[in-house]
Scaffold this motif. Structure first.
Motif, PDB file in Angstrom:
ATOM      1  N   ASN A  24       3.432  12.247   3.060  1.00 25.76           N
ATOM      2  CA  ASN A  24       4.176  13.471   3.336  1.00 25.76           C
ATOM      3  C   ASN A  24       5.604  13.380   2.806  1.00 25.76           C
ATOM      4  OD1 ASN A  24       4.421  16.020   4.271  1.00 25.76           O
ATOM      5  ND2 ASN A  24       4.184  15.543   6.427  1.00 25.76           N
ATOM      6  N   LEU A  25       6.234  12.212   3.006  1.00 22.94           N
ATOM      7  CA  LEU A  25       7.593  12.007   2.498  1.00 22.94           C
ATOM      8  C   LEU A  25       7.625  12.086   0.970  1.00 22.94           C
ATOM      9  CD1 LEU A  25       8.612   9.042   4.828  1.00 22.94           C
ATOM     10  CD2 LEU A  25       9.764  11.263   4.747  1.00 22.94           C
ATOM     11  N   ALA A  26       6.611  11.484   0.329  1.00 17.72           N
ATOM     12  CA  ALA A  26       6.559  11.500  -1.142  1.00 17.72           C
ATOM     13  C   ALA A  26       6.363  12.925  -1.652  1.00 17.72           C
ATOM     14  CB  ALA A  26       5.437  10.589  -1.633  1.00 17.72           C
ATOM     15  N   LEU A  27       5.527  13.690  -0.968  1.00 17.09           N
ATOM     16  CA  LEU A  27       5.292  15.081  -1.380  1.00 17.09           C
ATOM     17  C   LEU A  27       6.597  15.887  -1.270  1.00 17.09           C
ATOM     18  CD1 LEU A  27       3.539  17.457  -2.233  1.00 17.09           C
ATOM     19  CD2 LEU A  27       2.769  17.682   0.138  1.00 17.09           C
ATOM     20  N   THR A  72       7.943   7.525 -10.102  1.00 20.94           N
ATOM     21  CA  THR A  72       9.148   6.729 -10.321  1.00 20.94           C
ATOM     22  C   THR A  72       9.265   5.692  -9.214  1.00 20.94           C
ATOM     23  OG1 THR A  72      10.889   7.817  -9.047  1.00 20.94           O
ATOM     24  CG2 THR A  72      10.273   8.860 -11.123  1.00 20.94           C
ATOM     25  N   ALA A  73       9.640   4.487  -9.619  1.00 25.21           N
ATOM     26  CA  ALA A  73       9.736   3.377  -8.670  1.00 25.21           C
ATOM     27  C   ALA A  73      10.879   3.604  -7.693  1.00 25.21           C
ATOM     28  CB  ALA A  73       9.934   2.065  -9.430  1.00 25.21           C
ATOM     29  N   ALA A  74      12.008   4.140  -8.190  1.00 24.10           N
ATOM     30  CA  ALA A  74      13.173   4.339  -7.319  1.00 24.10           C
ATOM     31  C   ALA A  74      12.836   5.329  -6.206  1.00 24.10           C
ATOM     32  CB  ALA A  74      14.356   4.841  -8.139  1.00 24.10           C
ATOM     33  N   ASP A  75      12.210   6.454  -6.552  1.00 22.80           N
ATOM     34  CA  ASP A  75      11.842   7.447  -5.532  1.00 22.80           C
ATOM     35  C   ASP A  75      10.785   6.886  -4.582  1.00 22.80           C
ATOM     36  OD1 ASP A  75      13.579   9.461  -6.344  1.00 22.80           O
ATOM     37  OD2 ASP A  75      12.176  10.250  -7.824  1.00 22.80           O
ATOM     38  N   ALA A  76       9.858   6.097  -5.129  1.00 22.09           N
ATOM     39  CA  ALA A  76       8.809   5.513  -4.281  1.00 22.09           C
ATOM     40  C   ALA A  76       9.427   4.551  -3.264  1.00 22.09           C
ATOM     41  CB  ALA A  76       7.766   4.792  -5.133  1.00 22.09           C
ATOM     42  N   GLU A  77      10.391   3.737  -3.713  1.00 17.46           N
ATOM     43  CA  GLU A  77      11.070   2.809  -2.791  1.00 17.46           C
ATOM     44  C   GLU A  77      11.821   3.589  -1.701  1.00 17.46           C
ATOM     45  OE1 GLU A  77      10.760  -0.217  -2.304  1.00 17.46           O
ATOM     46  OE2 GLU A  77      10.106  -1.157  -4.176  1.00 17.46           O
ATOM     47  N   ASP A  78      12.452   4.696  -2.101  1.00 13.67           N
ATOM     48  CA  ASP A  78      13.158   5.525  -1.115  1.00 13.67           C
ATOM     49  C   ASP A  78      12.182   6.084  -0.078  1.00 13.67           C
ATOM     50  OD1 ASP A  78      15.559   5.058  -2.335  1.00 13.67           O
ATOM     51  OD2 ASP A  78      15.672   6.988  -3.370  1.00 13.67           O
ATOM     52  N   ALA A  79      11.020   6.537  -0.538  1.00 16.58           N
ATOM     53  CA  ALA A  79      10.013   7.081   0.385  1.00 16.58           C
ATOM     54  C   ALA A  79       9.532   5.994   1.352  1.00 16.58           C
ATOM     55  CB  ALA A  79       8.827   7.663  -0.398  1.00 16.58           C
ATOM     56  N   LEU A  94       0.843  -1.202   0.000  1.00 20.64           N
ATOM     57  CA  LEU A  94       0.000   0.000   0.000  1.00 20.64           C
ATOM     58  C   LEU A  94       0.878   1.252   0.000  1.00 20.64           C
ATOM     59  CD1 LEU A  94      -2.875   1.274   0.298  1.00 20.64           C
ATOM     60  CD2 LEU A  94      -2.412   1.335   2.754  1.00 20.64           C
ATOM     61  N   LEU A  95       1.936   1.238   0.819  1.00 13.34           N
ATOM     62  CA  LEU A  95       2.813   2.405   0.914  1.00 13.34           C
ATOM     63  C   LEU A  95       3.510   2.674  -0.425  1.00 13.34           C
ATOM     64  CD1 LEU A  95       4.414   1.909   4.442  1.00 13.34           C
ATOM     65  CD2 LEU A  95       2.294   3.065   3.811  1.00 13.34           C
ATOM     66  N   PHE A  96       3.965   1.600  -1.072  1.00 17.82           N
ATOM     67  CA  PHE A  96       4.582   1.766  -2.389  1.00 17.82           C
ATOM     68  C   PHE A  96       3.553   2.314  -3.385  1.00 17.82           C
ATOM     69  CE2 PHE A  96       5.607   0.435  -6.689  1.00 17.82           C
ATOM     70  CZ  PHE A  96       6.930   0.860  -6.808  1.00 17.82           C
ATOM     71  N   SER A  97       2.322   1.787  -3.311  1.00 18.39           N
ATOM     72  CA  SER A  97       1.259   2.220  -4.233  1.00 18.39           C
ATOM     73  C   SER A  97       0.962   3.708  -4.109  1.00 18.39           C
ATOM     74  CB  SER A  97      -0.039   1.446  -3.947  1.00 18.39           C
ATOM     75  OG  SER A  97       0.133   0.094  -4.229  1.00 18.39           O
ATOM     76  N   VAL A  98       0.924   4.192  -2.876  1.00 14.55           N
ATOM     77  CA  VAL A  98       0.685   5.628  -2.641  1.00 14.55           C
ATOM     78  C   VAL A  98       1.870   6.430  -3.190  1.00 14.55           C
ATOM     79  CG1 VAL A  98       0.471   7.427  -0.876  1.00 14.55           C
ATOM     80  CG2 VAL A  98      -0.776   5.275  -0.592  1.00 14.55           C
ATOM     81  N   ALA A  99       3.083   6.043  -2.776  1.00 14.85           N
ATOM     82  CA  ALA A  99       4.280   6.817  -3.139  1.00 14.85           C
ATOM     83  C   ALA A  99       4.515   6.814  -4.647  1.00 14.85           C
ATOM     84  CB  ALA A  99       5.497   6.259  -2.406  1.00 14.85           C
ATOM     85  N   TYR A 100       4.291   5.672  -5.293  1.00 14.81           N
ATOM     86  CA  TYR A 100       4.543   5.594  -6.739  1.00 14.81           C
ATOM     87  C   TYR A 100       3.588   6.502  -7.519  1.00 14.81           C
ATOM     88  CZ  TYR A 100       4.965   3.784 -11.487  1.00 14.81           C
ATOM     89  OH  TYR A 100       5.141   3.680 -12.839  1.00 14.81           O
ATOM     90  N   ARG A 101       2.332   6.542  -7.105  1.00 13.32           N
ATOM     91  CA  ARG A 101       1.376   7.403  -7.823  1.00 13.32           C
ATOM     92  C   ARG A 101       1.686   8.891  -7.600  1.00 13.32           C
ATOM     93  NH1 ARG A 101      -1.638   2.784  -6.543  1.00 13.32           N
ATOM     94  NH2 ARG A 101      -3.164   2.078  -8.095  1.00 13.32           N
ATOM     95  N   ILE A 102       2.196   9.216  -6.418  1.00 14.29           N
ATOM     96  CA  ILE A 102       2.543  10.622  -6.162  1.00 14.29           C
ATOM     97  C   ILE A 102       3.821  11.001  -6.911  1.00 14.29           C
ATOM     98  CG2 ILE A 102       3.288  12.276  -4.381  1.00 14.29           C
ATOM     99  CD1 ILE A 102       1.395  10.882  -2.413  1.00 14.29           C
ATOM    100  N   LEU A 103       4.767  10.056  -7.017  1.00 15.73           N
ATOM    101  CA  LEU A 103       6.096  10.381  -7.550  1.00 15.73           C
ATOM    102  C   LEU A 103       6.315   9.991  -9.008  1.00 15.73           C
ATOM    103  CD1 LEU A 103       7.970   9.400  -4.318  1.00 15.73           C
ATOM    104  CD2 LEU A 103       8.187  11.619  -5.440  1.00 15.73           C
TER     105      LEU A 103
END
Length: 306
Positions: free
Chosen positions: A66-69, A30-37, A19-28
């Motif tokens: 918040n981290l992804a933003l 990019t998979a690399a940035d989403a994994e970092d978040a 779920l966390l990856f799903s949120v971060a990937y849609r905001i960002l």
């Protein structure tokens, strides 16, 4: 057998990781940035006073949003100075997501391209509200904004996306069938068959990021796009001879896509956008090697919203 708190913490985090990856990937995008978040969220979660956490899932979703933003804001400049069109980083997705059409649509390349035109705040709000069904109050708390600011951002974002992303995707079996026909026509060099599958004003976007030679502007029109893909079986592409090129249909970003690979590396991906009749209206071709790592490592993501 008793678990130490850290074991339980890890279990809880792992349970919500998709779920966390799903949120971060849609905001960002990019998979690399989403994994970092997601990694940063783990660090915050590890340090948090969990006695104060009533709902771990909501708490973690808030942290990662918040981290992804923040991360999106800091990568903004790189995207604005990027060489040629900036496309999202493609990811392999699992068939389960494809069953839930709204989940698949919200992670499609075409949707992520539209989200890229929003401000960082609008994008985060849109994803949390429209895709994950957070309330305005929850989003305000997650992003540390007033509820009024969140409502305004949600309104602007929804209007903007509606104007640019018509809601008429062809059904999934039709998408798959057209992709298979496109695949056969491209690998067979059949320009006429390709022309039949393309909308007259079809647009091809290619992202080489200045790392590989690609068109720096969109290629428009069925004849030009068909000629581009009909040449696949006859030309050396990025140093790979046609005979050494492997081409296959896989699920990318919630829909059928094509992956081109040569000896030991992924060379490019193509995803499609379709009109209501199932004709291809846009193709997104990612060839920047930095953006192909998520596909190359072979991990299929469950990008569901539950």
């Amino acid at each position: 057998m008793t678990h130490s708190p850290s074991d339980l913490d890890q279990q809880v985090f792992h349970q919500h990781r998709n779920l966390l990856f799903s949120v971060a990937y849609r905001i960002l995008g990019t998979a690399a940035d989403a994994e970092d978040a997601v990694q940063d969220a783990w660090i915050k979660w590890s340090a948090a006073d969990r006695a104060q956490v009533a709902d771990p899932k909501a708490y973690l979703a808030r942290i990662v949003s918040n981290l992804a933003l923040e991360r999106l804001r800091s990568t903004r400049h790189q995207r604005e100075t990027y060489v040629g069109p900036w496309l999202p980083e493609p990811i392999l997705t699992t068939g389960d997501t494809a069953e839930v059409v709204t989940d698949a649509e919200s992670v499609s390349t075409a949707m992520l391209v539209v989200l890229e035109t929003l401000s960082p705040l609008e994008r985060a709000v849109f994803v949390l509200k429209e895709v994950f069904d957070f309330s305005h109050a929850e989003i305000a708390e997650a992003l540390e904004r007033s509820e009024t600011a969140v409502r305004q951002a949600a309104h602007r974002a929804r209007n903007h996306v509606r104007a640019r992303r018509p809601r008429f995707t062809a059904d999934r079996s039709r998408q798959r069938e057209v992709t298979e026909r496109f695949f056969a026509a491209a690998t067979g060099g059949d320009i006429n068959a390709l022309m039949e599958l393309l909308s007259p004003d079809v647009t091809l976007w290619t992202d080489g990021g200045g790392k590989v030679r690609q068109a720096l502007r969109p290629v428009v029109g069925a004849a030009t796009v068909a000629a581009w893909f009909a040449a696949i079986g006859t030309v050396t592409y990025q140093g790979v001879e046609p005979a050494d090129m492997n081409v296959e249909i896989v699920e990318l970003n919630g829909g059928p896509g094509i992956v081109f690979s040569g000896p030991g590396r992924v060379i490019a991906t193509v995803t499609f956008d379709f009109d209501a009749d199932g004709r291809i209206t846009a193709l997104h071709n990612v060839a920047n090697p930095d953006k192909l790592r998520a596909v190359a490592d072979g991990t299929a993501h469950d990008i569901g919203t539950q």
